[in-house]
Scaffold this active site. Sequence first.
Site, PDB file in Angstrom:
ATOM      1  N   CYS A 119       0.822  -1.224   0.000  1.00  0.00           N
ATOM      2  CA  CYS A 119       0.000   0.000   0.000  1.00  0.00           C
ATOM      3  C   CYS A 119       0.849   1.264   0.000  1.00  0.00           C
ATOM      4  CB  CYS A 119      -0.949   0.002   1.188  1.00  0.00           C
ATOM      5  SG  CYS A 119      -2.044  -1.407   1.204  1.00  0.00           S
ATOM      6  N   HIS A 155      -3.178   7.264   2.455  1.00  0.00           N
ATOM      7  CA  HIS A 155      -3.624   5.948   1.996  1.00  0.00           C
ATOM      8  C   HIS A 155      -4.972   5.624   2.652  1.00  0.00           C
ATOM      9  CE1 HIS A 155      -4.034   1.820   1.166  1.00  0.00           C
ATOM     10  NE2 HIS A 155      -3.681   1.400   2.361  1.00  0.00           N
ATOM     11  N   ASN A 180      -9.957  -0.147   0.088  1.00  0.00           N
ATOM     12  CA  ASN A 180      -8.504  -0.019   0.107  1.00  0.00           C
ATOM     13  C   ASN A 180      -7.967  -0.510  -1.245  1.00  0.00           C
ATOM     14  OD1 ASN A 180      -5.765  -0.431   0.447  1.00  0.00           O
ATOM     15  ND2 ASN A 180      -5.952  -1.286   2.512  1.00  0.00           N
TER      16      ASN A 180
HETATM   17  O1  UT7 Z   1      -3.231  -1.122   4.023  1.00  0.00           O
HETATM   18  C1  UT7 Z   1      -3.303  -1.810   5.227  1.00  0.00           C
HETATM   19  C2  UT7 Z   1      -4.310  -2.931   5.029  1.00  0.00           C
HETATM   20  N1  UT7 Z   1      -4.973  -3.402   6.163  1.00  0.00           N
HETATM   21  C3  UT7 Z   1      -5.779  -2.667   6.976  1.00  0.00           C
HETATM   22  O2  UT7 Z   1      -5.908  -1.490   6.863  1.00  0.00           O
HETATM   23  C4  UT7 Z   1      -6.516  -3.411   8.045  1.00  0.00           C
HETATM   24  C5  UT7 Z   1      -6.415  -2.781   9.393  1.00  0.00           C
HETATM   25  N2  UT7 Z   1      -7.389  -3.384  10.296  1.00  0.00           N
HETATM   26  C6  UT7 Z   1      -8.679  -3.057  10.251  1.00  0.00           C
HETATM   27  O3  UT7 Z   1      -9.069  -2.220   9.456  1.00  0.00           O
HETATM   28  C7  UT7 Z   1      -9.596  -3.710  11.235  1.00  0.00           C
HETATM   29  O4  UT7 Z   1      -8.855  -4.497  12.138  1.00  0.00           O
HETATM   30  C8  UT7 Z   1     -10.691  -4.574  10.569  1.00  0.00           C
HETATM   31  C9  UT7 Z   1     -11.671  -3.677   9.827  1.00  0.00           C
HETATM   32  C10 UT7 Z   1     -10.060  -5.555   9.598  1.00  0.00           C
HETATM   33  C11 UT7 Z   1     -11.459  -5.342  11.619  1.00  0.00           C
HETATM   34  O5  UT7 Z   1     -12.013  -4.441  12.559  1.00  0.00           O
HETATM   35  P1  UT7 Z   1     -11.849  -4.733  14.115  1.00  0.00           P
HETATM   36  O6  UT7 Z   1     -12.583  -3.674  14.813  1.00  0.00           O
HETATM   37  O7  UT7 Z   1     -10.366  -4.861  14.387  1.00  0.00           O
HETATM   38  O8  UT7 Z   1     -12.599  -6.094  14.266  1.00  0.00           O
HETATM   39  P2  UT7 Z   1     -12.061  -7.474  14.838  1.00  0.00           P
HETATM   40  O9  UT7 Z   1     -11.099  -8.096  13.865  1.00  0.00           O
HETATM   41  O10 UT7 Z   1     -11.600  -7.233  16.218  1.00  0.00           O
HETATM   42  O11 UT7 Z   1     -13.382  -8.320  14.835  1.00  0.00           O
HETATM   43  C12 UT7 Z   1     -14.498  -8.003  15.646  1.00  0.00           C
HETATM   44  C13 UT7 Z   1     -15.583  -9.027  15.391  1.00  0.00           C
HETATM   45  C14 UT7 Z   1     -15.072 -10.449  15.398  1.00  0.00           C
HETATM   46  O12 UT7 Z   1     -16.050 -11.254  16.007  1.00  0.00           O
HETATM   47  P3  UT7 Z   1     -15.796 -11.808  17.482  1.00  0.00           P
HETATM   48  O13 UT7 Z   1     -14.531 -12.592  17.373  1.00  0.00           O
HETATM   49  O14 UT7 Z   1     -15.663 -10.573  18.321  1.00  0.00           O
HETATM   50  O15 UT7 Z   1     -17.019 -12.601  17.719  1.00  0.00           O
HETATM   51  C15 UT7 Z   1     -14.972 -10.788  13.935  1.00  0.00           C
HETATM   52  O16 UT7 Z   1     -15.128 -12.173  13.683  1.00  0.00           O
HETATM   53  O17 UT7 Z   1     -16.153  -8.799  14.091  1.00  0.00           O
HETATM   54  C16 UT7 Z   1     -16.128 -10.024  13.357  1.00  0.00           C
HETATM   55  N3  UT7 Z   1     -15.955  -9.744  11.957  1.00  0.00           N
HETATM   56  C17 UT7 Z   1     -16.971  -9.460  11.115  1.00  0.00           C
HETATM   57  N4  UT7 Z   1     -18.301  -9.380  11.305  1.00  0.00           N
HETATM   58  C18 UT7 Z   1     -19.037  -9.049  10.233  1.00  0.00           C
HETATM   59  C19 UT7 Z   1     -14.804  -9.694  11.250  1.00  0.00           C
HETATM   60  N5  UT7 Z   1     -15.055  -9.397   9.990  1.00  0.00           N
HETATM   61  C20 UT7 Z   1     -16.385  -9.241   9.862  1.00  0.00           C
HETATM   62  C21 UT7 Z   1     -17.230  -8.912   8.784  1.00  0.00           C
HETATM   63  N6  UT7 Z   1     -18.556  -8.827   9.030  1.00  0.00           N
HETATM   64  N7  UT7 Z   1     -16.767  -8.674   7.550  1.00  0.00           N
END
Ligand code: UT7
Length: 326
Positions: A112, A253, A283
């Site tokens: 990225c 970004h 992204n």
């Molecule tokens: O260029 C760099 C590229 N990468 C990034 O920018 C990613 C950086 N990270 C993020 O943007 C965030 O960590 C995410 C958007 C990927 C995830 O958000 P989060 O607030 O960190 O969520 P989490 O991974 O802590 O997940 C929270 C819950 C989980 O459920 P449990 O374990 O709490 O029951 C996930 O399984 O949300 C669940 N979850 C979803 N639910 C619905 C994860 N993905 C999804 C989804 N839809 N797509």
Amino acid sequence: MRSLIVGTGSYSPEKVLTNADLEKFVETNDQWIVERTGIRERHVGAPDQASSDLAFEASKRALEMAGVSAADLDLIVLGTITGDMPWPSTAALLQGRLGNKKAFAFDVSAACSGSLYALSIADRYVATGVAKNALVVGVDMLTRIVDWKDRNTCILFGDGAGAMVIKPTDDPKRGLQSFHLHTDGSQWAILHQPGPGSRHPLSQQLLDERGHYLVMNGREVYKFAVRALVDSCREALAANHLSASDVTYVIAHQANKRILDATLERLEIPASKCWMNLEKYGNTSAASVPTTLDEANRAGWFKPGDTILVTAIGAGMAWGAGIIRW
Ligand code: UT7
């Protein structure tokens, strides 16, 4: 001598995939995606489109704005991690497509941050007089390498390309001022694509283990990203004797709205100074910075002499920030 951005262009494939579309094949919902990321839709390349095709469209637009003919380019630097093929470089394919014979052309792999790295490299060639008309491109088609069964990642990414034409300027008040790039290879595992490559060549086992798809530890990337973006932006400001209030605009970004909001808040820069478009594109990796720059530019945001803080972060981990005087 400094280098000046004299043209910008971007291109997004026609097909749009909305959050509602995603709901049909992974367990997710629009509300979750919007609240956690700010993304509402993303563009997906057609089956017959490859990265060099997207790059070609964006480049044509940037060259047209710059009033530079493709034949006159003497350098092409292209950031991507999803080139048309393992080799030759997508920059070489783009050069062929543009009908240019004069430029030396190569790819930069910084995920990225690819276009920020590419811009800093092209800047060195232009500022030292080696190149007079340089094309810098960021292009990625991450939808080709995401696991559409993994809701943690497939909701985030889109395809696109952005381009910039840079030329030398004698005006000391304008141009690319400095770049502050960093890499922390100890963190490679939090965001990567295991294969195919020399570690895991293409094999049935790789495919069975879904090792050809992007892997991400979202929480770790998130934490790393905010810290790294804030630190590199502060470094870029300090190196140019600027304070946050001197910044006219931020081009960042577009990874996640929460990452950007947290970064801007810590830098004490109002969110209204940062062009946001991840709602429409998700992204787009290396395409994100030049696409964002192009949109803001075409919307008439920038006036000569404006101070633009540009920043990106991605796999590597590789990140950085720079100061542009428009
Ligand atoms: O260029 C760099 C590229 N990468 C990034 O920018 C990613 C950086 N990270 C993020 O943007 C965030 O960590 C995410 C958007 C990927 C995830 O958000 P989060 O607030 O960190 O969520 P989490 O991974 O802590 O997940 C929270 C819950 C989980 O459920 P449990 O374990 O709490 O029951 C996930 O399984 O949300 C669940 N979850 C979803 N639910 C619905 C994860 N993905 C999804 C989804 N839809 N797509």
